[in-house]
Design a protein around this motif. Structure first.
Motif, PDB file in Angstrom:
ATOM      1  N   LYS A 187      13.485  -1.168  10.478  1.00 28.94           N
ATOM      2  CA  LYS A 187      13.978   0.018  11.184  1.00 28.94           C
ATOM      3  C   LYS A 187      14.944  -0.382  12.312  1.00 28.94           C
ATOM      4  N   THR A 188      14.617  -1.445  13.035  1.00 27.43           N
ATOM      5  CA  THR A 188      15.473  -1.917  14.118  1.00 27.43           C
ATOM      6  C   THR A 188      16.809  -2.423  13.577  1.00 27.43           C
ATOM      7  N   VAL A 189      16.780  -3.151  12.477  1.00 30.65           N
ATOM      8  CA  VAL A 189      18.021  -3.635  11.859  1.00 30.65           C
ATOM      9  C   VAL A 189      18.886  -2.450  11.439  1.00 30.65           C
ATOM     10  N   CYS A 190      18.286  -1.431  10.851  1.00 34.85           N
ATOM     11  CA  CYS A 190      19.047  -0.245  10.453  1.00 34.85           C
ATOM     12  C   CYS A 190      19.696   0.436  11.654  1.00 34.85           C
ATOM     13  N   LYS A 191      18.948   0.574  12.737  1.00 38.06           N
ATOM     14  CA  LYS A 191      19.503   1.183  13.954  1.00 38.06           C
ATOM     15  C   LYS A 191      20.637   0.335  14.517  1.00 38.06           C
ATOM     16  N   MET A 192      20.451  -0.981  14.522  1.00 40.62           N
ATOM     17  CA  MET A 192      21.475  -1.887  15.031  1.00 40.62           C
ATOM     18  C   MET A 192      22.756  -1.768  14.209  1.00 40.62           C
ATOM     19  N   LEU A 193      22.630  -1.781  12.887  1.00 43.15           N
ATOM     20  CA  LEU A 193      23.819  -1.701  12.034  1.00 43.15           C
ATOM     21  C   LEU A 193      24.485  -0.333  12.138  1.00 43.15           C
ATOM     22  N   ASN A 194      23.712   0.716  12.295  1.00 44.61           N
ATOM     23  CA  ASN A 194      24.284   2.040  12.518  1.00 44.61           C
ATOM     24  C   ASN A 194      25.100   2.045  13.808  1.00 44.61           C
ATOM     25  N   ALA A 195      24.566   1.438  14.860  1.00 45.01           N
ATOM     26  CA  ALA A 195      25.279   1.358  16.139  1.00 45.01           C
ATOM     27  C   ALA A 195      26.544   0.510  16.025  1.00 45.01           C
ATOM     28  N   ARG A 196      26.559  -0.444  15.106  1.00 40.25           N
ATOM     29  CA  ARG A 196      27.727  -1.308  14.901  1.00 40.25           C
ATOM     30  C   ARG A 196      28.736  -0.712  13.929  1.00 40.25           C
ATOM     31  N   GLY A 197      28.500   0.498  13.473  1.00 36.19           N
ATOM     32  CA  GLY A 197      29.492   1.185  12.657  1.00 36.19           C
ATOM     33  C   GLY A 197      29.274   1.119  11.162  1.00 36.19           C
ATOM     34  N   TYR A 198      28.083   0.771  10.724  1.00 32.20           N
ATOM     35  CA  TYR A 198      27.791   0.763   9.289  1.00 32.20           C
ATOM     36  C   TYR A 198      27.192   2.105   8.879  1.00 32.20           C
ATOM     37  N   LEU A 199      27.431   2.489   7.632  1.00 26.76           N
ATOM     38  CA  LEU A 199      26.913   3.750   7.103  1.00 26.76           C
ATOM     39  C   LEU A 199      25.455   3.573   6.692  1.00 26.76           C
ATOM     40  N   VAL A 200      24.577   3.965   7.568  1.00 24.32           N
ATOM     41  CA  VAL A 200      23.144   3.892   7.298  1.00 24.32           C
ATOM     42  C   VAL A 200      22.675   5.320   7.075  1.00 24.32           C
ATOM     43  N   ALA A 201      22.060   5.554   5.925  1.00 23.53           N
ATOM     44  CA  ALA A 201      21.604   6.904   5.583  1.00 23.53           C
ATOM     45  C   ALA A 201      20.635   7.423   6.645  1.00 23.53           C
ATOM     46  N   GLN A 202      20.759   8.703   6.945  1.00 20.08           N
ATOM     47  CA  GLN A 202      19.874   9.312   7.934  1.00 20.08           C
ATOM     48  C   GLN A 202      18.413   9.170   7.514  1.00 20.08           C
ATOM     49  N   ALA A 203      18.161   9.246   6.209  1.00 17.59           N
ATOM     50  CA  ALA A 203      16.785   9.090   5.710  1.00 17.59           C
ATOM     51  C   ALA A 203      16.233   7.716   6.066  1.00 17.59           C
ATOM     52  N   GLU A 204      17.093   6.704   6.041  1.00 13.43           N
ATOM     53  CA  GLU A 204      16.655   5.344   6.400  1.00 13.43           C
ATOM     54  C   GLU A 204      16.379   5.265   7.902  1.00 13.43           C
ATOM     55  N   LEU A 205      17.205   5.909   8.701  1.00  8.24           N
ATOM     56  CA  LEU A 205      16.996   5.906  10.157  1.00  8.24           C
ATOM     57  C   LEU A 205      15.746   6.696  10.546  1.00  8.24           C
ATOM     58  N   ASP A 206      15.439   7.748   9.788  1.00 12.80           N
ATOM     59  CA  ASP A 206      14.285   8.599  10.079  1.00 12.80           C
ATOM     60  C   ASP A 206      13.000   8.129   9.399  1.00 12.80           C
ATOM     61  N   ARG A 207      13.080   7.054   8.636  1.00 10.89           N
ATOM     62  CA  ARG A 207      11.919   6.587   7.859  1.00 10.89           C
ATOM     63  C   ARG A 207      10.728   6.365   8.779  1.00 10.89           C
ATOM     64  N   ASP A 208       9.561   6.843   8.322  1.00 10.04           N
ATOM     65  CA  ASP A 208       8.331   6.610   9.073  1.00 10.04           C
ATOM     66  C   ASP A 208       7.454   5.630   8.293  1.00 10.04           C
ATOM     67  N   LYS A 209       6.331   5.265   8.892  1.00  9.52           N
ATOM     68  CA  LYS A 209       5.441   4.268   8.276  1.00  9.52           C
ATOM     69  C   LYS A 209       4.921   4.735   6.919  1.00  9.52           C
ATOM     70  N   ASP A 210       4.654   6.014   6.793  1.00 14.21           N
ATOM     71  CA  ASP A 210       4.125   6.531   5.527  1.00 14.21           C
ATOM     72  C   ASP A 210       5.144   6.397   4.397  1.00 14.21           C
ATOM     73  N   SER A 211       6.406   6.757   4.657  1.00 14.62           N
ATOM     74  CA  SER A 211       7.413   6.638   3.598  1.00 14.62           C
ATOM     75  C   SER A 211       7.721   5.170   3.296  1.00 14.62           C
ATOM     76  N   PHE A 212       7.608   4.312   4.310  1.00 19.81           N
ATOM     77  CA  PHE A 212       7.771   2.865   4.091  1.00 19.81           C
ATOM     78  C   PHE A 212       6.680   2.370   3.141  1.00 19.81           C
ATOM     79  N   THR A 213       5.434   2.767   3.402  1.00 22.18           N
ATOM     80  CA  THR A 213       4.308   2.365   2.554  1.00 22.18           C
ATOM     81  C   THR A 213       4.461   2.932   1.149  1.00 22.18           C
TER      82      THR A 213
END
Length: 146
Positions: free
Chosen positions: A13-39
């Motif tokens: 999740k932190t890597v996704c947030k970092m790459l989003n901040a650096r200008g990469y296209l990270v899907a909102q679903a990936e940024l909003d992912r919670d522990k349950d959807s990860f599992t």
């Protein structure tokens, strides 16, 4: 949630947030992912290599980045070469390797000799907490195909 799964969830999740901040296209679903959807997607005992990510740069969708999660505690030359081959095959010139400990000394020397722009940073404390505190400025790294 197991400690291993929690740690992998937080790192990814932190890597996704970092790459989003650096200008990469990270899907909102990936940024909003919670522990349950990860599992749900990766299971109770996620395999690190199943967590691999690839994103396009927002300003230039022809530029991509991989995020690899190798299974080995100390990543060796074989794994580095596999990643470099995959990057070359898919014309991807940027990558982040999320290691458990470090590269082996030989793998580090090979990566540097090939000018793959390997930077190793050892941080004390919890890696996710340190990552959240880091300033995510862009850094230029070498071309893996050079």
């Amino acid at each position: 949630m197991s400690e291993k799964k929690t740690k992998l969830f937080r790192i990814r999740k932190t890597v996704c947030k970092m790459l989003n901040a650096r200008g990469y296209l990270v899907a909102q679903a990936e940024l909003d992912r919670d522990k349950d959807s990860f599992t749900e997607e990766f299971g109770e005992d996620p395999r690190r290599d199943a967590l691999t990510l690839q994103f396009d740069l927002r300003e230039d969708p022809t530029q991509h980045i991989f995020v690899f999660f190798p299974d080995e505690e100390k990543v060796g030359v074989k794994t580095i070469k596999e990643y470099a081959k995959r990057m070359k095959d898919e014309s991807v010139f940027r990558a982040i390797i999320v290691v458990q400990q470090s590269l082996t000394p030989f793998a580090f020397r090979v990566a540097r000799a090939k000018r793959w722009g390997v930077q190793i940073r050892h941080r004390t404390g919890h890696p996710v907490e340190n990552c959240r505190k880091m300033d995510f400025r862009r850094k230029r790294v070498g071309n893996p195909n050079a």
